[in-house]
Design a protein around this motif. Structure first.
Motif, mmCIF file in Angstrom:
data_model
loop_
_atom_site.group_PDB
_atom_site.id
_atom_site.type_symbol
_atom_site.label_atom_id
_atom_site.label_comp_id
_atom_site.label_asym_id
_atom_site.label_seq_id
_atom_site.Cartn_x
_atom_site.Cartn_y
_atom_site.Cartn_z
ATOM 1 N N GLN A 19 0.839 -1.213 0.000
ATOM 2 C CA GLN A 19 0.000 0.000 0.000
ATOM 3 C C GLN A 19 0.866 1.253 0.000
ATOM 4 O OE1 GLN A 19 -3.431 0.384 2.572
ATOM 5 N NE2 GLN A 19 -3.586 -1.834 2.766
ATOM 6 N N ARG A 54 0.772 4.151 -2.852
ATOM 7 C CA ARG A 54 0.497 5.571 -2.614
ATOM 8 C C ARG A 54 1.593 6.495 -3.150
ATOM 9 N NH1 ARG A 54 -3.970 6.180 0.510
ATOM 10 N NH2 ARG A 54 -4.654 4.305 1.592
ATOM 11 N N TYR A 91 -3.175 7.407 -8.384
ATOM 12 C CA TYR A 91 -3.996 8.631 -8.289
ATOM 13 C C TYR A 91 -4.760 8.873 -9.587
ATOM 14 C CZ TYR A 91 -1.356 9.202 -4.066
ATOM 15 O OH TYR A 91 -0.815 8.978 -2.828
#
Lengths: 274, 284
Positions: free
Chosen positions: B210, B214, B220
């Motif tokens: 994770q 990110r 995104y």
């Protein structure tokens, strides 16, 4: 001078073509790594989808088995069906043609070598995935599992030989057709979900691809408690797979002769870049 | 300066035109559209069926939309990532043209960018068709009302620019390596498929994965595309992130990708010339 019997030529050509498949694919160890890694990554993503959906554990096994069998499907498509096209592109095909070796023996050698070499990759995916995701199997009948696996492969590589002979007359379109078939068959054959969920008639039509029934039968043998998700009975699937093996091998033989004749008369055997 | 810009634009246009011809001129337009739609459609359908099989045991419709949209738009990533490194291999080894393109006064960088964009054109045809099919056959909640057009435009443009720069990084590396160039695009696209949570929420991943997710611009971008298409629905793990901040992060990460890509590609080209790699034959 004594003539060499035809069966001996066939056998020699088959072993001769199978040898580089088997040895060549293992000689470059890093290719082995990528051949396992790439399908393994896709398979892992599908396992994680089932995890996100909260699916029963058996589904992860379903996906992993399907992921392992993708190695055979891609091998059949790219290294069997496309092979005569590649050979034509690099100028090998005409060399095959001027030898006394029958093309059927060349294809049979490619199939045997490819089958053995790909088995190693499929095993790699299966072992890595089973360890990483802690997937368990409940083998109910090992001899039946092995038999179904082998019959599926014979039928599948028979299909590969048939496609190879058809693609012999195709130009660049062969590449695109192969690329389309790859993903399309992952879907229609239920590589990542029980094929029964496509509905009876779609699943029945998809059974023309041997891996559809092969996967379903192997899943029945590995997960007996998931039997309600099966498409057909094990016996029926085994019988259909055997029939497919005979049909595809015979059709490949007939198609190869026809396509070879057509390619010769159309002057396409030495054509490149089209 | 203006002259140089014009040369780059011309190289980009030629790259796009040539790439489009290679991609599409093997058949008629109808068959071509069927071809570009079939692959990503098959991936999306696999996921739809996986969801439907499990649906009775409690999967939510939001999750289905998350999965389906992610799988559909990820087609753009795969095409661009793989397309540019393949363009290097094809032009260098199959066509033997890379050295001549490099000899010309125009930029190889702009040319490769054009080849990549040509690959994306096919996907830009495919994605809307797949989403429409999803809406018709699987009740995917995508409609004219659910689409945030300004956000979709910004996210799509930023995404194409960002993925193109990432693809050029791979093209640069492909130019320099003697082995595995053919696997590079596929391997990176495959790894990002997992790490960015393209078809599952990143919250399913272990903690360390994770963290990596990110830090990746694609994570995104996928989130922005989902929000733009699904009426602002926020994906698991991004509930507290506003749309404005999301796009800002995406723009920042795109800039960073560009800042890595531009000098790296220039260096790769220089090194390829220095080492005589522009006409290398690796039999990829």
């Amino acid at each position: 001078m004594r003539d060499v019997p035809r069966w001996k030529i066939f056998l020699r050509a088959m072993l001769g073509r199978g040898y580089p498949r088997l040895i060549g694919m293992q000689r470059e160890k890093s290719w082995l790594f990528f051949d396992i890694l790439l399908p393994f990554m896709a398979t892992s993503a599908y396992v994680l989808v089932y995890e996100a959906l909260g699916a029963p554990e058996a589904f992860k096994g379903f996906v992993l088995l399907g992921g392992a069998m993708t190695a055979f499907w891609t091998n059949v498509l790219w290294s069997m069906a496309m092979q005569l096209y590649w050979d034509k592109e690099v100028g090998n095909l005409q060399l095959y043609m001027i030898t006394p070796a029958p093309l059927m023996a060349v294809l049979a050698g490619m199939a045997l070598g490819g089958m053995a070499a790909t088995a190693l990759r499929a095993a790699g995916i299966l072992v890595a995935g089973s360890l990483l995701f802690d997937i368990r199997y409940h083998v109910a009948n090992l001899p039946a599992l092995i038999a179904i696996f082998l019959i599926s492969l014979i039928a599948l590589y028979g299909l590969g030989m048939l496609l190879a002979s058809i693609f012999l007359v195709y130009g660049r379109g062969a590449w695109q057709i192969t690329a389309t078939l790859q993903e399309g068959v992952y879907f229609i054959s239920g590589f990542y979900f029980p094929v029964r969920s496509l509905g009876f008639w779609v699943a029945a039509a998809a059974s023309i691809i041997p891996l559809t029934l092969g996967l379903d039968a192997m899943r029945q043998l590995l997960y007996p408690d998931m039997l309600p998700l099966r498409f057909l009975s094990l016996r029926a699937e085994g019988a259909i797979l055997s029939a497919l093996a005979v049909v595809f091998l015979s059709a490949a033989y007939a198609a190869l002769r026809g396509m070879e004749r057509k390619s010769r008369s159309d002057g396409r055997l030495t054509e490149r870049g089209n | 300066m203006i002259n140089r810009f014009r040369q780059n634009v011309r190289a980009f246009k030629v790259g796009t035109w040539l790439g489009w011809q290679i991609e599409s001129n093997w058949t008629n337009p109808v068959l071509y559209v069927l071809f570009v739609v079939s692959r990503p459609l098959a991936s999306a359908l696999i996921l739809a069926l996986m969801y439907k099989v499990i649906a009775h045991s409690g999967g939510s419709d939001d999750l289905f939309a998350y999965i389906f949209v992610g799988a559909s738009v990820y087609a753009l990533v795969g095409q661009l990532m793989e397309g540019m490194s393949w363009a290097v291999l094809e032009d260098r080894e199959r066509m033997g043209m890379l050295k001549y393109i490099s000899l010309a006064p125009s930029s190889l960088y702009a040319y490769l960018l054009g080849r990549g964009v040509a690959k994306v054109l096919g996907s830009l045809i495919a994605v809307p068709i797949i989403l429409a099919l999803g809406a018709v056959f699987f009740d995917l909640p995508v409609s004219w009302q659910s689409i945030n057009l300004p956000m979709l435009t910004v996210a799509l443009l930023l995404g194409i620019v960002m993925i193109s720069f990432a693809g050029l990084i791979l093209a640069g590396i492909t130019m320099m390596v003697a082995r595995h160039g053919g696997f590079l695009g596929m391997a990176v696209a495959g790894a990002l498929f997992i790490f960015t949570g393209a078809i599952f929420p990143i919250t399913v991943l272990p903690g360390w994965m994770q963290t990596i997710a990110r830090g990746l611009p694609l994570t995104y971008w996928l989130e922005a595309m989902r929000r733009a298409l699904l009426d602002g629905a926020r994906g698991p793990g991004f509930e507290s992130l506003g749309d404005g901040r999301l796009l800002l992060i995406l723009a920042g990460l795109t800039l960073i990708t560009a800042l890595i890509s531009l000098p790296l590609e220039a260096w790769a080209e220089h090194r390829a010339k220095e080492k005589g790699l522009l006409d290398m034959n690796t039999a990829y």
